[in-house]
Scaffold this motif. Structure first.
Motif, short mmCIF file in Angstrom:
data_model
loop_
_atom_site.label_atom_id
_atom_site.label_comp_id
_atom_site.label_asym_id
_atom_site.label_seq_id
_atom_site.Cartn_x
_atom_site.Cartn_y
_atom_site.Cartn_z
N TYR A 199 12.01 13.42 -1.28
CA TYR A 199 11.84 14.67 -2.57
C TYR A 199 11.13 15.73 -1.45
CZ TYR A 199 11.88 11.48 -6.62
OH TYR A 199 12.29 10.89 -7.38
N GLN A 200 11.85 17.34 -2.03
CA GLN A 200 11.35 18.75 -1.73
C GLN A 200 9.98 18.82 -2.79
OE1 GLN A 200 12.76 20.34 0.58
NE2 GLN A 200 14.96 19.35 0.59
N LYS A 201 9.27 19.17 -2.31
CA LYS A 201 7.56 19.68 -2.87
C LYS A 201 8.02 20.01 -4.05
CE LYS A 201 3.06 19.81 -2.50
NZ LYS A 201 2.18 19.50 -2.09
N PRO A 202 8.91 21.46 -4.34
CA PRO A 202 8.65 21.49 -5.11
C PRO A 202 9.42 21.27 -6.69
CG PRO A 202 9.70 23.98 -3.83
CD PRO A 202 10.00 22.41 -3.11
N ASP A 203 10.02 19.37 -6.05
CA ASP A 203 10.14 18.79 -7.48
C ASP A 203 9.72 17.89 -7.30
OD1 ASP A 203 12.86 19.99 -7.06
OD2 ASP A 203 13.50 18.34 -5.87
N ILE A 204 8.11 17.87 -6.44
CA ILE A 204 7.26 17.05 -7.14
C ILE A 204 6.27 17.61 -8.05
CG2 ILE A 204 4.96 16.20 -5.74
CD1 ILE A 204 8.34 14.40 -5.06
N ARG A 205 6.32 19.02 -7.39
CA ARG A 205 5.26 20.03 -8.37
C ARG A 205 5.80 20.09 -9.84
NH1 ARG A 205 0.70 21.91 -6.32
NH2 ARG A 205 0.70 22.44 -4.53
N ARG A 206 7.29 19.96 -9.94
CA ARG A 206 7.97 19.99 -11.21
C ARG A 206 7.46 18.63 -11.84
NH1 ARG A 206 12.84 17.55 -12.27
NH2 ARG A 206 13.13 17.06 -9.94
N LEU A 207 8.13 17.55 -10.97
CA LEU A 207 8.09 16.33 -11.81
C LEU A 207 6.36 15.80 -12.57
CD1 LEU A 207 9.41 13.98 -9.00
CD2 LEU A 207 10.62 13.95 -11.90
N ALA A 208 5.36 16.60 -11.37
CA ALA A 208 4.04 16.14 -11.77
C ALA A 208 3.86 17.28 -13.44
CB ALA A 208 3.05 16.92 -10.99
N GLY A 209 3.89 18.30 -13.19
CA GLY A 209 3.95 19.06 -14.84
C GLY A 209 4.61 18.39 -15.98
N ILE A 218 12.17 14.11 3.72
CA ILE A 218 13.37 14.97 3.81
C ILE A 218 13.01 16.29 3.87
CG2 ILE A 218 14.74 16.30 1.26
CD1 ILE A 218 15.67 13.44 2.71
N ASP A 219 12.11 16.64 2.62
CA ASP A 219 11.65 17.81 3.20
C ASP A 219 10.63 18.64 4.71
OD1 ASP A 219 10.35 20.07 2.88
OD2 ASP A 219 9.47 19.70 0.67
N SER A 220 11.31 19.34 5.59
CA SER A 220 11.48 19.46 6.68
C SER A 220 9.71 20.49 6.71
CB SER A 220 12.50 20.17 7.49
OG SER A 220 13.48 21.46 6.87
N GLY A 221 9.57 21.12 6.09
CA GLY A 221 8.17 21.58 5.90
C GLY A 221 7.23 20.91 5.65
N LYS A 222 7.50 20.27 4.99
CA LYS A 222 6.10 19.31 4.85
C LYS A 222 6.22 17.55 5.49
CE LYS A 222 4.62 21.69 1.28
NZ LYS A 222 2.64 21.95 1.92
N VAL A 246 0.90 -1.29 -0.08
CA VAL A 246 0.19 0.12 0.27
C VAL A 246 0.78 1.18 -0.19
CG1 VAL A 246 -1.54 1.44 1.34
CG2 VAL A 246 -2.00 -0.85 0.96
N ALA A 247 1.26 2.22 -1.36
CA ALA A 247 1.64 2.89 -1.09
C ALA A 247 0.73 4.40 -1.04
CB ALA A 247 2.51 3.30 -2.41
N THR A 248 1.18 5.65 -0.25
CA THR A 248 0.39 7.27 -0.41
C THR A 248 1.73 8.16 -0.70
OG1 THR A 248 0.57 7.43 2.31
CG2 THR A 248 -0.87 5.67 1.79
N GLY A 249 1.11 9.08 -0.70
CA GLY A 249 2.13 10.17 -1.16
C GLY A 249 2.19 10.85 0.10
N HIS A 250 2.15 10.15 1.09
CA HIS A 250 2.82 11.23 2.45
C HIS A 250 4.24 11.78 2.64
CE1 HIS A 250 -1.09 8.92 4.30
NE2 HIS A 250 -0.69 10.04 5.15
N TYR A 251 4.96 12.51 3.13
CA TYR A 251 6.22 13.13 2.67
C TYR A 251 6.81 12.09 4.40
CZ TYR A 251 5.64 16.26 -0.89
OH TYR A 251 5.54 16.86 -2.12
N ALA A 252 7.30 11.27 4.17
CA ALA A 252 7.89 10.59 5.25
C ALA A 252 9.03 9.12 4.37
CB ALA A 252 7.15 9.67 6.36
N ARG A 253 9.63 8.65 5.19
CA ARG A 253 10.79 8.24 4.67
C ARG A 253 10.45 6.69 5.13
NH1 ARG A 253 15.74 9.51 4.57
NH2 ARG A 253 14.96 11.30 6.22
#
Length: 372
Positions: free
Chosen positions: A188-198, A160-164, A139-146
Motif C-alpha cells: 500500500y501507499q502511506k495515504p491509503d493506510i491512513r485512509r483505511l485507518a480513518g 510499493i511506496d518508495s518514499g516509505k 509474526v507480522a509488523t507494519g513495515h513497508y516491505a513485501r
C-alpha cells in the motif's frame, strides 16, 4: 503493535484476511517523562516477561517515538476496537543489549543503526519465541516491505511506496524466518493506510510517524551516550577538530557527537560549509572537509546476513548505504569471514562506518552487512 497507524492497519488487514490476531506491544525501561492517571499498577512494576495492561499517559517531552506508555495506550485502544487480545511484553533486558550496542558504537566513532538491530534481535527474534509460546504461526509488523512466496523460498521485496520503503532495515533478519513473516502494509501507499485507518475509526489515523530512537527519551544522542557510558566507566573521547590538511580549527567534547557527513552542529565557524569527512577514534580527531572530499567508491562490510543463497548473489547489483539514501549500481565481491567488498560505479558521499550496506537486485533485498 507500536501504537502507530501502520501496525494498527496491519492488524486490521490481517483480520480481513481471516487470521486470528494477537496484538503485542514491546515495553522497555527507557521511558520519556509522562503524566499518568491514577492507576494501582505502575508501568515499571512487572517482572521481565510478564503480560500487563498499561495506564493512560500523556508525553511531556513532545518527542515522537514508538515505545512509550502513550503509544501502548494507543495500541490498546486499537486492539479494543478490533476486538483482539492485547499484551505488553516487558523487554527491558533485551533492549539493554541494543542500548549497549548504541553507546559502544558511538564511543568507537561509528554510526550505529539501533532500529536494524531491534528488528534483528527483538521484533524478528524474541517475538518469534513469544509466538511459539502461544502457538502462533506468524509474526507480522507494519513495515513497508513485501514478501513474495511464489516459487519456493520467500523473497523480501521493497515496499510499493518508495518514499516509505523499509526493506533496508530488515536485511539482518534470519532467512529461516521469512516464511513465518507477514508484512500486510507493504503493498500500500502511506495515504491509503491512513485512509483505511480513518474508515475503520482508528484514533491513530492521523498520528505522526515515529521519527526518534525510542530509548533516547530526551536531549541529544551524544548526551545520552555519555550518561549511559559514565554509569559504567570513565572514557575521555574529547579531541580536536582538524581539516583534511591537518590544520587544527577547534576542539570538541566527544567523538560521539559526530557522524560522517554531518554539516550542522560542528561547533566551529569556518566561513564556508564543512562536513565531517571521517572520525579517528584513536587520536579522537574529527576531520572536516568539503563535500567532494567525502566521496568514495569503495567499502567493505562485515557480519553479513544473506536472505538468498550465496550462489544467487549477482556480482552486479545495487547497494544502499543509508536508510534514506538511494541504492547505487556497484560490483560486489564476497570475501572470507562473513565480509564483502563493494565498488560503486560512481562515488558515494558520507559512507559512515557502522551503518548497513544492503544489496538489492531490482526490488529484491539480497542481504547486507555493516560498513567497516
Amino acid at each position: 503493535m507500536s501504537g502507530g497507524v501502520d501496525s494498527s492497519v496491519a492488524a486490521h488487514l490481517l483480520l480481513e484476511a481471516g487470521h486470528e490476531v494477537i496484538g503485542v506491544f514491546m515495553r522497555h525501561g527507557h521511558q520519556s517523562p509522562v503524566a499518568c492517571t491514577n492507576d494501582p499498577e505502575s508501568p515499571d512494576a512487572p517482572a521481565r516477561g510478564s503480560l500487563v495492561d498499561l495506564p493512560v499517559v500523556n508525553r511531556l517531552d513532545h518527542k515522537q517515538g514508538c515505545c512509550t506508555a502513550a503509544d501502548a495506550e494507543d495500541a490498546r485502544r486499537v486492539a479494543d476496537r478490533l476486538s483482539i487480545p492485547f499484551y505488553a511484553l516487558n523487554l527491558d533486558r533485551e533492549f539493554k543489549q541494543i542500548i549497549d550496542y548504541f553507546v559502544d558504537e558511538y564511543t568507537a566513532g561509528r554510526t550505529p543503526n539501533p532500529c536494524v538491530q531491534c528488528n534483528n534481535w527483538i521484533k524478528f527474534g524474541k517475538l518469534f519465541d513469544y509466538a511459539d509460546s502461544v502457538g502462533a504461526q506468524y509474526v507480522a509488523t507494519g513495515h513497508y516491505a513485501r514478501l513474495e512466496t511464489a516459487g519456493g523460498t520467500p523473497k523480501l521485496l521493497r515496499g510499493i511506496d518508495s518514499g516509505k520503503d523499509q526493506s533496508y532495515v530488515l536485511f539482518g533478519i534470519k532467512q529461516k524466518y521469512l516464511e513465518r513473516m507477514l508484512l500486510p502494509v507493504g503493498g500500500y501507499q502511506k495515504p491509503d493506510i491512513r485512509r483505511l485507518a480513518g474508515e475503520v475509526g482508528m484514533n491513530v489515523a492521523e498520528k505522526k510517524d515515529s521519527q526518534e530512537i525510542c530509548f533516547v527519551t530526551r536531549g541529544r544522542y551524544d548526551e545520552f551516550v555519555r550518561n549511559e557510558r559514565d554509569q559504567k566507566t570513565s572514557i575521555d573521547t574529547a579531541g580536536e577538530l582538524v581539516l583534511t590538511d591537518g590544520t587544527v580549527v577547534g576542539k570538541h567534547s566527544g567523538i560521539e557527537g559526530f557522524t560522517v557527513g554531518q554539516r550542522k552542529g560542528l561547533g566551529v565557524a569556518l566561513g564556508e560549509p564543512k562536513f565531517v569527512v571521517r572520525i579517528e577514534p584513536e587520536s579522537r580527531n574529527v576531520v572536516l572537509g568539503d563535500r567532494e572530499e567525502m566521496g568514495c567508491r569503495e567499502l567493505t562490510a562485515k557480519d553479513c546476513n544473506w536472505l538468498v543463497e550465496h550462489e544467487e548473489i549477482p556480482q552486479r547489483c545495487e547497494v544502499q548505504i543509508r536508510y534514506n539514501a538511494s541504492s547505487a549500481p556497484a560490483t560486489v565481491e564476497l570475501l572470507d569471514e562473513g565480509r564483502f567488498s563493494v565498488e560503486f560505479d560512481e562515488p558515494q558521499f558520507a559512507i559512515a562506518p557502522g551503518q548497513a550496506a544492503v544489496c538489492y537486485h531490482g526490488e529484491q533485498t539480497l542481504g547486507g552487512g555493516w560498513i567497516e
